[in-house]
Motif scaffolding. Structure first.
Motif, PDB file in Angstrom:
ATOM      1  N   LYS A 293       0.814  -1.218   0.000  1.00  0.00           N
ATOM      2  CA  LYS A 293       0.000   0.000   0.000  1.00  0.00           C
ATOM      3  C   LYS A 293       0.850   1.272   0.000  1.00  0.00           C
ATOM      4  CE  LYS A 293      -3.701  -2.328   2.476  1.00  0.00           C
ATOM      5  NZ  LYS A 293      -4.235  -2.588   3.828  1.00  0.00           N
ATOM      6  N   THR A 294       2.162   1.116   0.082  1.00  0.00           N
ATOM      7  CA  THR A 294       3.046   2.278   0.125  1.00  0.00           C
ATOM      8  C   THR A 294       3.298   2.816  -1.274  1.00  0.00           C
ATOM      9  OG1 THR A 294       4.147   1.174   1.956  1.00  0.00           O
ATOM     10  CG2 THR A 294       5.265   3.076   1.014  1.00  0.00           C
ATOM     11  N   GLU A 295       3.355   4.126  -1.401  1.00  0.00           N
ATOM     12  CA  GLU A 295       3.583   4.713  -2.715  1.00  0.00           C
ATOM     13  C   GLU A 295       5.047   4.550  -3.143  1.00  0.00           C
ATOM     14  OE1 GLU A 295       1.473   8.379  -4.998  1.00  0.00           O
ATOM     15  OE2 GLU A 295       2.029   8.659  -2.909  1.00  0.00           O
ATOM     16  N   TYR A 296       5.243   4.375  -4.442  1.00  0.00           N
ATOM     17  CA  TYR A 296       6.591   4.310  -4.994  1.00  0.00           C
ATOM     18  C   TYR A 296       7.157   5.725  -5.123  1.00  0.00           C
ATOM     19  CZ  TYR A 296       5.225  -0.396  -6.469  1.00  0.00           C
ATOM     20  OH  TYR A 296       4.797  -1.686  -6.490  1.00  0.00           O
ATOM     21  N   GLU A 297       8.455   5.849  -4.911  1.00  0.00           N
ATOM     22  CA  GLU A 297       9.102   7.135  -5.149  1.00  0.00           C
ATOM     23  C   GLU A 297      10.328   6.944  -6.032  1.00  0.00           C
ATOM     24  OE1 GLU A 297      10.058   9.507  -1.703  1.00  0.00           O
ATOM     25  OE2 GLU A 297      11.316  10.877  -2.875  1.00  0.00           O
ATOM     26  N   LEU A 298      10.373   7.692  -7.119  1.00  0.00           N
ATOM     27  CA  LEU A 298      11.507   7.634  -8.046  1.00  0.00           C
ATOM     28  C   LEU A 298      12.415   8.826  -7.804  1.00  0.00           C
ATOM     29  CD1 LEU A 298      12.922   6.518 -10.656  1.00  0.00           C
ATOM     30  CD2 LEU A 298      11.396   8.042 -11.943  1.00  0.00           C
ATOM     31  N   VAL A 299      13.690   8.561  -7.556  1.00  0.00           N
ATOM     32  CA  VAL A 299      14.668   9.639  -7.386  1.00  0.00           C
ATOM     33  C   VAL A 299      15.562   9.666  -8.618  1.00  0.00           C
ATOM     34  CG1 VAL A 299      16.552  10.547  -5.973  1.00  0.00           C
ATOM     35  CG2 VAL A 299      14.652   9.326  -4.882  1.00  0.00           C
ATOM     36  N   TYR A 300      15.536  10.794  -9.343  1.00  0.00           N
ATOM     37  CA  TYR A 300      16.334  10.899 -10.565  1.00  0.00           C
ATOM     38  C   TYR A 300      16.619  12.364 -10.864  1.00  0.00           C
ATOM     39  CZ  TYR A 300      18.278   9.619 -15.060  1.00  0.00           C
ATOM     40  OH  TYR A 300      19.136   9.445 -16.105  1.00  0.00           O
ATOM     41  N   TRP A 301      17.545  12.590 -11.794  1.00  0.00           N
ATOM     42  CA  TRP A 301      17.912  13.940 -12.210  1.00  0.00           C
ATOM     43  C   TRP A 301      16.707  14.678 -12.795  1.00  0.00           C
ATOM     44  CZ3 TRP A 301      22.500  15.512 -10.615  1.00  0.00           C
ATOM     45  CH2 TRP A 301      23.512  14.563 -10.417  1.00  0.00           C
TER      46      TRP A 301
END
Lengths: 260, 260
Positions: B10-18
């Motif tokens: 149930k946790t949201e995905y987080e994308l870390v990128y430039w």
């Protein structure tokens, strides 16, 4: 369709790779050797080149069970045929007892393996072939010198620092291994990749070793090298000498302008 | 230790990128967009660069649960933090319904993804930075021209032929998808990688398209581009324009000696 998993477990692994060089196939061999796993090494057969080339043949579209391959190394296990080195390692790890079969560890180990292969295998290959893999080294020597300088001075220490950071982190655990406090396949990947990079850039690697910033990395390398099965393998005729391939030694690629 | 899998779902995905470039992060975004999966895109935040740099900081040794990272893209999902693009795709595929969670298909899809990324992402980056990622393009332009020529004439058709072979094989199935007769994440990877390569080498890609040898590849590209969620995404402000990054367009890299 498809054979039962239980049946495949008893099937011997077969590695298809180029003869005469350690190359990418060597990383797979080191896993088999450390764990004492029997395997067929097609690189040692008389039809080794033929076997490798059959996979990249433009007419080869795979079979009923498997898609076609771009290039070797290829691993056969029963009716399953897979390629791409990090993928072969991912498949073998849990079967050889060198990594978990599920859970977060699968992805942590895979990211570590991919990064080590990027730094100490793929980027090393680029140092001597920065223009075209199809052309001779001699025809791209000037560019190779430039790329090697950037590799030695910028990329290599960045990757060594990464591995040291992994070792310094909490997830590495005790004992000096990269992950979870025990030997996993990424330690073996690191061993082979450092070994190859030492062959290619001996002076540079010695300098970094003596610098003392990456002690954990070199200690891990030494520890794997002394493991009984690895030691016996390295002394055996099964271990192929470095030659042309991924890890090559060209003395001029370690020299800066003005040096002899 | 470790949160239950049920909680993390149930946790949201987080994308870390430039920020400001599609780059490697774009391949991850395309998976989220096609499946309508909510995600936090840290590249859109004011602290995007800070977030990316915090991971490659030499003092960062990871945390209790995760090893440190070499570089972005990084995916956060609950307490799990992973990097390396092919690894992120491997993790997401079964969770987003874009690939199996176990069995041979995992390894077949992973090998296809790795090969597409090698050919249409990693090797494209090398065309404009064959000497050093730390140096300006202008300072390695001559070498970039040579590398680009080899890429356009030798490597690119070899990779296009590979993808066409996958499509021509039995494991591709009906419907024009790469694997198993239905859309999987590797079709989305191919879409983004072909899209980027078309941006970088428009004349070259048009020539190969018109040549007719890789019709299945371009048909698949078109089919993904017309899928409702992808189409809406490409027209939205969320899709970042190509700029500096992996896929760059330098007209001179498509010109042979003697051409204007």
């Amino acid at each position: 369709m498809g054979e039962p998993e239980a049946k495949r477990i008893k099937t011997e692994y077969e590695l298809v790779y180029w003869p005469g060089i350690p190359g990418r196939g060597e990383v797979v061999r080191v896993l088999f050797e450390e764990t004492g796993t029997p395997y067929i090494d097609a690189a040692k057969s008389k039809k080794a080149v033929e076997a490798v080339c059959s996979f990249s043949d433009l007419k080869n579209v795979g079979d009923e069970t498997n898609p076609p391959k771009f290039a070797a190394p290829v691993l056969k296990h029963g009716e399953l045929v897979i390629n791409q080195l990090p993928n072969i390692l991912l498949y073998l790890a849990p079967k050889l007892g060198l990594g978990p079969a599920s859970g977060d560890g699968v992805y942590h180990l895979n990211e570590i393996a991919l990064t080590i292969l990027d730094g100490f295998l793929n980027e090393v290959h680029e140092t001597h072939h920065p223009i075209a893999t199809s052309q001779y080294y001699e025809d791209q020597k000037d560019e190779a010198k430039k790329r090697s300088k950037a590799f030695r001075e910028e990329r290599l220490p960045k990757y060594l620092a990464y591995v040291q950071r992994v070792l310094d982190g909490k997830k590495s655990g005790e004992g000096g291994w990269l992950y979870g406090g025990e030997l996993t396949y990424v330690d073996l990947v690191l061993f082979q990749c450092i070994d190859g990079t030492k062959y290619a850039f001996p002076k540079t690697m010695e300098k970094y070793r003596e610098g003392g910033k990456y002690d954990g990395v070199f200690k891990l390398y030494d520890a794997v090298k002394e493991r009984p099965n690895i030691k016996a393998y390295l002394e055996s005729e099964r271990r192929v000498d470095y030659a042309e391939g991924i890890w090559r030694h060209y003395p001029e690629l370690e020299e800066d302008e003005g040096e002899k």
